[in-house]
Structure formats: structure tokens, C-alpha cells
Design a protein around this motif. Structure first.
Motif, PDB file in Angstrom:
ATOM      1  N   ILE A  34      39.305  33.596   7.743  1.00 45.14           N
ATOM      2  CA  ILE A  34      40.759  33.762   7.645  1.00 45.14           C
ATOM      3  C   ILE A  34      41.110  34.413   6.311  1.00 45.14           C
ATOM      4  CG2 ILE A  34      42.995  32.565   7.748  1.00 45.14           C
ATOM      5  CD1 ILE A  34      41.435  30.224   9.080  1.00 45.14           C
ATOM      6  N   ASN A  35      40.322  34.109   5.293  1.00 44.76           N
ATOM      7  CA  ASN A  35      40.560  34.676   3.967  1.00 44.76           C
ATOM      8  C   ASN A  35      40.437  36.201   3.962  1.00 44.76           C
ATOM      9  OD1 ASN A  35      41.025  32.227   2.844  1.00 44.76           O
ATOM     10  ND2 ASN A  35      39.007  31.995   1.931  1.00 44.76           N
ATOM     11  N   ASP A  36      39.622  36.743   4.883  1.00 48.10           N
ATOM     12  CA  ASP A  36      39.422  38.195   4.919  1.00 48.10           C
ATOM     13  C   ASP A  36      40.628  38.914   5.508  1.00 48.10           C
ATOM     14  OD1 ASP A  36      36.942  37.585   4.007  1.00 48.10           O
ATOM     15  OD2 ASP A  36      35.982  37.677   5.981  1.00 48.10           O
ATOM     16  N   THR A  42      46.366  17.811  -1.457  1.00 44.24           N
ATOM     17  CA  THR A  42      45.524  16.968  -2.318  1.00 44.24           C
ATOM     18  C   THR A  42      44.044  17.246  -2.077  1.00 44.24           C
ATOM     19  OG1 THR A  42      45.725  15.258  -0.631  1.00 44.24           O
ATOM     20  CG2 THR A  42      47.176  15.058  -2.528  1.00 44.24           C
ATOM     21  N   GLY A  43      43.722  17.948  -1.023  1.00 48.93           N
ATOM     22  CA  GLY A  43      42.329  18.254  -0.706  1.00 48.93           C
ATOM     23  C   GLY A  43      42.285  19.063   0.567  1.00 48.93           C
ATOM     24  N   GLY A  44      41.085  19.286   1.100  1.00 49.51           N
ATOM     25  CA  GLY A  44      40.952  19.966   2.384  1.00 49.51           C
ATOM     26  C   GLY A  44      41.014  21.482   2.271  1.00 49.51           C
ATOM     27  N   ARG A  45      40.998  22.124   3.437  1.00 48.75           N
ATOM     28  CA  ARG A  45      40.888  23.595   3.488  1.00 48.75           C
ATOM     29  C   ARG A  45      42.132  24.313   2.963  1.00 48.75           C
ATOM     30  NH1 ARG A  45      38.209  24.599   9.429  1.00 48.75           N
ATOM     31  NH2 ARG A  45      36.229  23.557   9.029  1.00 48.75           N
ATOM     32  N   ILE A  46      43.268  23.646   2.957  1.00 53.12           N
ATOM     33  CA  ILE A  46      44.487  24.295   2.459  1.00 53.12           C
ATOM     34  C   ILE A  46      44.276  24.806   1.032  1.00 53.12           C
ATOM     35  CG2 ILE A  46      45.553  22.142   1.593  1.00 53.12           C
ATOM     36  CD1 ILE A  46      47.497  25.043   3.204  1.00 53.12           C
ATOM     37  N   LEU A  47      43.416  24.130   0.271  1.00 54.25           N
ATOM     38  CA  LEU A  47      43.207  24.523  -1.129  1.00 54.25           C
ATOM     39  C   LEU A  47      42.665  25.946  -1.230  1.00 54.25           C
ATOM     40  CD1 LEU A  47      41.793  21.253  -2.760  1.00 54.25           C
ATOM     41  CD2 LEU A  47      44.149  22.080  -2.631  1.00 54.25           C
ATOM     42  N   HIS A  48      41.727  26.311  -0.349  1.00 56.65           N
ATOM     43  CA  HIS A  48      41.201  27.686  -0.361  1.00 56.65           C
ATOM     44  C   HIS A  48      42.320  28.683  -0.087  1.00 56.65           C
ATOM     45  CE1 HIS A  48      36.995  26.541  -0.463  1.00 56.65           C
ATOM     46  NE2 HIS A  48      37.317  25.540   0.333  1.00 56.65           N
ATOM     47  N   HIS A  49      43.141  28.348   0.897  1.00 60.10           N
ATOM     48  CA  HIS A  49      44.216  29.278   1.282  1.00 60.10           C
ATOM     49  C   HIS A  49      45.250  29.409   0.167  1.00 60.10           C
ATOM     50  CE1 HIS A  49      42.425  29.554   5.148  1.00 60.10           C
ATOM     51  NE2 HIS A  49      42.548  28.250   5.351  1.00 60.10           N
ATOM     52  N   LEU A  50      45.570  28.307  -0.468  1.00 59.80           N
ATOM     53  CA  LEU A  50      46.547  28.368  -1.568  1.00 59.80           C
ATOM     54  C   LEU A  50      45.962  29.168  -2.728  1.00 59.80           C
ATOM     55  CD1 LEU A  50      47.994  24.734  -1.498  1.00 59.80           C
ATOM     56  CD2 LEU A  50      49.193  26.845  -0.879  1.00 59.80           C
ATOM     57  N   ALA A  51      44.705  28.886  -3.075  1.00 62.56           N
ATOM     58  CA  ALA A  51      44.073  29.598  -4.193  1.00 62.56           C
ATOM     59  C   ALA A  51      44.100  31.098  -3.934  1.00 62.56           C
ATOM     60  CB  ALA A  51      42.637  29.113  -4.386  1.00 62.56           C
ATOM     61  N   GLN A  52      43.914  31.482  -2.668  1.00 62.37           N
ATOM     62  CA  GLN A  52      43.872  32.901  -2.352  1.00 62.37           C
ATOM     63  C   GLN A  52      45.249  33.541  -2.198  1.00 62.37           C
ATOM     64  OE1 GLN A  52      42.596  34.373   1.336  1.00 62.37           O
ATOM     65  NE2 GLN A  52      41.791  36.241   0.421  1.00 62.37           N
ATOM     66  N   ARG A  53      46.213  32.806  -1.674  1.00 58.04           N
ATOM     67  CA  ARG A  53      47.513  33.415  -1.324  1.00 58.04           C
ATOM     68  C   ARG A  53      48.618  33.196  -2.369  1.00 58.04           C
ATOM     69  NH1 ARG A  53      46.244  36.361   3.622  1.00 58.04           N
ATOM     70  NH2 ARG A  53      44.453  35.221   4.408  1.00 58.04           N
ATOM     71  N   LEU A  54      48.479  32.186  -3.202  1.00 56.68           N
ATOM     72  CA  LEU A  54      49.555  31.913  -4.181  1.00 56.68           C
ATOM     73  C   LEU A  54      49.812  33.056  -5.162  1.00 56.68           C
ATOM     74  CD1 LEU A  54      49.131  28.115  -5.101  1.00 56.68           C
ATOM     75  CD2 LEU A  54      51.200  29.180  -4.212  1.00 56.68           C
ATOM     76  N   PRO A  55      48.793  33.771  -5.638  1.00 57.21           N
ATOM     77  CA  PRO A  55      49.069  34.812  -6.646  1.00 57.21           C
ATOM     78  C   PRO A  55      49.811  36.034  -6.108  1.00 57.21           C
ATOM     79  CG  PRO A  55      46.764  34.086  -6.728  1.00 57.21           C
ATOM     80  CD  PRO A  55      47.345  33.552  -5.463  1.00 57.21           C
ATOM     81  N   ASP A  56      49.952  36.179  -4.777  1.00 56.00           N
ATOM     82  CA  ASP A  56      50.544  37.398  -4.212  1.00 56.00           C
ATOM     83  C   ASP A  56      51.998  37.156  -3.805  1.00 56.00           C
ATOM     84  OD1 ASP A  56      51.294  39.574  -2.657  1.00 56.00           O
ATOM     85  OD2 ASP A  56      49.320  39.797  -1.728  1.00 56.00           O
ATOM     86  N   PRO A  57      52.959  37.895  -4.418  1.00 52.25           N
ATOM     87  CA  PRO A  57      54.380  37.647  -4.136  1.00 52.25           C
ATOM     88  C   PRO A  57      54.809  37.976  -2.707  1.00 52.25           C
ATOM     89  CG  PRO A  57      54.109  39.562  -5.584  1.00 52.25           C
ATOM     90  CD  PRO A  57      52.758  38.948  -5.424  1.00 52.25           C
TER      91      PRO A  57
END
Ligand SMILES: [Zn+2]
Length: 477
Positions: free
Chosen positions: A340-342, A357-372
Motif C-alpha cells: 500500500i505504501n507504494d 498507539t501501535g499497529g500498521r497505522i504507524l507505517h501509513h502515518l509515517a509515510q503520509r503525514l509529511p505530504d500536504p
């Protein structure tokens, strides 16, 4: 004198654990001890650290657990209780047991992943860092569950019996009506667990369980939740706003990231997305539920059709199971999750945990938060101290996997999807009581929420209401 001790969800919204101790029985030996709920502390470190402390009475001396529902803040400490020596039965409704069989092993898996992460990074003061419990230990604890149908009385010991009545919070959720015989008199204790919304109107669409908690209750002693004690849900339909937010994100080429509990909230949300797509209010963009639990939870929902509201039943009749909808994907494996990250196309990603607080959402947030261009949309309560609360409050960065991630994405929240009754709804329900409880203890709320609800209940109902304190013991008179 029999007593109740508040071992969690007092002064906070997590870690629900209320101990009933009969303190004696007819033969004069030590009393029967029952835990109502056995939840995990989440959020601020000072609370989470309590997950590692022993219960004030040894786990092996607790005789039974009565579980109100399958949210982790109510059931997530059960594997640890069993690990510490608890050998009694855990009573829950069949739907709650089905959900726990998904939620608890997943929690064990996350505990193991956490420990592994800290060991790799050397970020724990313990060497090696150990999981609170493992996936295997969580599976082990499932063997202690005993199904109990709603409104059936179960005798726990000569002095104690209980009955589940509907709480309308999530699938399988119930309140526990406990009958305690003391000095030849019967006392009724009512533990609400979490209370669902009283009105299933246009402002709380997509509800998939019974609408409204059991009316006409009575209790000598009431232990009631107060999550939304100081806030009122908006009385507007959230769907036009949701559609607008999604359309805007798609127009700028962004992705919508939705942190959501895999149980209940995700199911409710996908039905709303489906209806918005079918009516042409949002484009048909791909929707991914990235949680190994979500698909299993959908299957459990389909199995327990006795819990649907008429509107939910109609949606299911119309659209069938979300697992078969074109464009909707349920990612099961870590491999599928990483794929999904790709993807750079506009899409909707729903993933847990709901408070980040944990789980797969963290990967998605780490990847998507920096993009406005992206949107992070909250559709649930964010407990203070959680990453979800930090992002929702408008922070400029958030720590994920030990790194500070800049927050440039749009952040929005829709409060209408809550599964908790708000103060007007709670009052509406309390007004249906056939008599006034001798005393009410408010639990499961931040201090401000609990004290505001206490004041409101005193003013509007004239009841004797107190806010429970952590570890406080109260006598059942
Ligand atoms: Zn809950």
C-alpha cells in the motif's frame, strides 16, 4: 462488608478493572472475588506502566471475570491475568468471545513486536525487553472463556449472580447486572461497561448494533462510564462533511488515512463509504482496510446478524459483505500492507490502532503525514497522551518508530461516529431508571469529563454521584 475496588479506568479512560469482593462466605473463609472487565492501560506512560504491576489481590485468588465487551481497554489484560495464575472462568457473550479470539492474539502479537523493536534499538531500560504477553499466551487465555447469553442469570457462588443486558456499544457489548447477597439482603450492582449511543438517528449513521442501552434499569449501586462526560456529539449529519473532505483530498491527488479500531468502527465506516460511492457523492477510489483483524471482524459481524439495527440490516441486504465489494481490499499479510505504501494514487486507507498507539497505522502515518496533499481523518476518541491526540491537537511533528515525523498533511476529525453516549443521551437513559440508585460511581473518564458529568447528574437528577478514584475501595452497604 463486601466491597468494590477500582483497579483501573478511574481517573482515565483505559485499564477497566473493577473487583468485587464478598469478603466472607457462609463458612467464614475468604470471600469470592470477581473482576468486572480486565482491560489494558493505554496512553500516557504513567498509566501504561501499571500494566506491569501486580493486581492488589493475587491473580490466582480471583475466582471469575465478567467481561462487558471486546475492546482492549476492557479485555486486553486478560492474557496477563491468566499468565499471573488466574484459573477461573471468563464469562462473556458469544459475540464478545468471537471478537476476543481475534483481538487478544493480535494484541499479543503487537506486544511481541514492541519488545522486539525495543531490543533491536536498545530503547528499553530492561534487557531484554519482554512482551506483556505473547500471541501464544493470548490464545491460551481464550480457553478460559465461557459463553453466556444475554438476559440469562449465571450463579457465580451462593452470594453472587449476574446477568448481561444490552449496552449497544459494540457487537456483543453488555452491561453486567450483579446480584450480591449480604446479611440476608439482595443488592443489585450495575456495571455499565461502555454505553452506546441512545439515538440511532441521521447524526449517528451506520450503527451496526442494537440502538440504545437497555431501558428501565435499577441498581442499588451503579458503576457508570463517563468518556464523553464533558462533551456533546455534534447534531449534524457527518456524511456531507466526510464527502467534501474526501473529494478535496482526491482533487489534490492525496490519500485519506483513517486511524480506526478494526472492530466496529472500521465496519461502520466502510458501509458509509460504500453508500457515498453508490450515491455518487464521492468518487470510486480504492479503499484498503489494512488490518488482519478487520476482515475477521467483518466475518464475525456477518455471523451475528441478531445484533443489527434495522438500518444496518438494510445496508447489508443491499450491498452484501464488504469483503466482496469491488475496489475494497482487506490487507492481511505484512507484505500486502507494505505494498500500500507504494501506491501514490488517491485512495482511502483505514488501519488500526484507532488512537495510533501501535499497529500498521504507524507505517501509513509515517509515510503520509509529511505530504500536504494527504488527509489524516480521525473518526474516534483520542485519549490524551496518545499519538492520535498529538496529531489531532495540531502538533507540528510526532514521534513514530523513534523518529520525529513532520505533520504537513491536513488533519480533520468527525466526532459523530462515536460509540459512546454523550451527556444528553446518558441523561435520557438514566431517566428510564425505575428507581434512583443509592450511589453512582463514575469511571472510565478523564478527571474533567467525570466531574462535569457528576455535577450534571446531581443537578438534573438529584442523585448521589461520586467520581471513583484509582485503587479506591467502596463498601457495598
Ligand atoms: Zn469500548
Amino acid at each position: 462488608m463486601p466491597y468494590i475496588q477500582f483497579l483501573g479506568a478511574a481517573g482515565t479512560v483505559t485499564g477497566s478493572k473493577h473487583l468485587i469482593n464478598t469478603t466472607y462466605d457462609a463458612s467464614g473463609k475468604q470471600g469470592f472475588q470477581v473482576l468486572i472487565d480486565c482491560g489494558l492501560f493505554q496512553g500516557p506512560k504513567e498509566w501504561r506502566e501499571r500494566n506491569w504491576q501486580d493486581t492488589p489481590v493475587p491473580a490466582r485468588e480471583i475466582d471469575a471475570v465478567v467481561l462487558t465487551h471486546a475492546h482492549l481497554d476492557h479485555c486486553g489484560w486478560l492474557p496477563r491475568l491468566v499468565k499471573e495464575g488466574f484459573r477461573g472462568p471468563i464469562y462473556a457473550t458469544p459475540a464478545t468471545i468471537d471478537l476476543c479470539s481475534v483481538v487478544l492474539p493480535d494484541s499479543g502479537h503487537l506486544q511481541e513486536e514492541d519488545a522486539e523493536f525495543h531490543n533491536k534499538k536498545g530503547t528499553s531500560k530492561h534487557s531484554p525487553a519482554l512482551p506483556l504477553y505473547t500471541l501464544e499466551e493470548a490464545q491460551d487465555c481464550l480457553k478460559s472463556f465461557k459463553p453466556v447469553e444475554v438476559e440469562t442469570t449465571t450463579q457465580l457462588c451462593p452470594e453472587l449472580s449476574f446477568r448481561f443486558v444490552r449496552a449497544a456499544h459494540i457487537l456483543g457489548s453488555c452491561m453486567a447486572e450483579v446480584e450480591l447477597k449480604t446479611n440476608g439482603q439482595a443488592r443489585r450492582l450495575l456495571f455499565t461497561g461502555d454505553i452506546g449511543r441512545v439515538r440511532d438517528s441521521q447524526v449517528a449513521p451506520g450503527k451496526v448494533v442494537h440502538s440504545g442501552p437497555q431501558e428501565g434499569e435499577s441498581a442499588d449501586l451503579l458503576v457508570m462510564e463517563s468518556t464523553y462526560g464533558n462533551r456533546q456529539h455534534p447534531d449534524t449529519d457527518p456524511r456531507p462533511e466526510l464527502a467534501r473532505l474526501i473529494r478535496q483530498t482526491v482533487e489534490r491527488g492525496g490519500t485519506v488515512v483513517v486511524p480506526a479500531f478494526a472492530v466496529e468502527r472500521t465496519q461502520k465506516f466502510v458501509f458509509i463509504l460504500k453508500a457515498l460511492m453508490e450515491s455518487g457523492q464521492i468518487p470510486r477510489i480504492p479503499v484498503t482496510c489494512d488490518s488482519p483483524m478487520a476482515i475477521k471482524a467483518v466475518e464475525i459481524y456477518m455471523k451475528h446478524s441478531e445484533e443489527y439495527t434495522p438500518r444496518a440490516a438494510e445496508l447489508i441486504r443491499k450491498y452484501g459483505s464488504p469483503t466482496e465489494w469491488p475496489g475494497f481490499t482487506f490487507a492481511l499479510t505484512a507484505e500486502q500492507s507494505k505494498k500500500i505504501n507504494d501506491s501514490q494514487f488517491p485512495s482511502v486507507i483505514i488501519s488500526s490502532s484507532g488512537m495510533a498507539t501501535g499497529g500498521r497505522i504507524l507505517h501509513h502515518l509515517a509515510q503520509r503525514l509529511p505530504d500536504p496533499r494527504n488527509l489524516v481523518l480521525f473518526i474516534g476518541f483520542q485519549a490524551p497522551g496518545t499519538r492520535g491526540a498529538t496529531i489531532k491537537e495540531g502538533a507540528s511533528e510526532v514521534k513514530i518508530f523513534g523518529e520525529f515525523i513532520p505533520i504537513r498533511a491536513q488533519v480533520a476529525a468527525l466526532e459523530q461516529f462515536s460509540d459512546h453516549a454523550d451527556p444528553p443521551e446518558l441523561l435520557e437513559w438514566l431517566h428510564t431508571f425505575t428507581s434512583q440508585p443509592g450511589v453512582t460511581y463514575l469511571v472510565h473518564g478523564e478527571p474533567q469529563a467525570s466531574s462535569q458529568l457528576r455535577d450534571l447528574m446531581k443537578k438534573e437528577l438529584g442523585w448521589n454521584v461520586q467520581v471513583a478514584a484509582y485503587m479506591e475501595k467502596v463498601e457495598v452497604k
